[in-house]
Design an enzyme around this catalytic site. Structure first.
Site: not given
Ligand code: 5GP
Ligand code: ZN
Length: 115
Positions: A100, A30, A87
């Protein structure tokens, strides 16, 4: 999907620190880790979230859980413990709409799953 961030990571159009890859699953670090170990595990095929899971991805998501356990072992958190979560939808805070699973570990994660 061209406009999906994680599809673009799968396509290697956007860099990521990949820790596991097979024909159907990708796992990478992440970008904003919330724990010493914070990995994201995704099916390569696009699907917006668990509420949108097609039958074809059910076996992939099952295998993804096995991969999570293997990665937890490799990351050295298997013994102390780790958490896998996804989520789904606005109240969950989902911000990337490609299914994810967060693998978190490396510190006590607390007993509360929501505030
Ligand atoms: P969500 O909030 O949708 O459950 O999680 C999305 C996750 O994706 C977050 O923890 C965020 O830090 C991660 N994330 C967002 N953009 C990127 C990216 O460009 N690269 C990586 N490796 N993680 C990302
Ligand atoms: Zn996608």
């Amino acid at each position: 999907m061209n406009d999906c961030l994680f599809c673009r990571i799968v396509a290697k159009e956007i860099p990521a620190t990949v820790v596991y890859e097979d024909d159907a699953i990708l796992a990478f670090k992440d970008i904003t880790p919330q724990a010493p170990v914070h990995l994201l595990l995704i099916p390569k095929a696009h699907c917006s979230g668990l509420c949108d899971l097609p039958e074809s991805l059910v076996p992939v998501v099952g295998r993804l859980h096995q991969v999570a356990a293997k990665l937890a072992e490799e990351a050295g958190v298997a013994e102390r413990g780790w958490r896998l979560l996804t989520n789904c939808g606005p109240d969950s805070g989902q911000s990337v709409f490609h299914l994810h699973f967060h693998l978190l570990g490396g510190k006590p994660l607390g007993g509360r799953l929501c505030q």
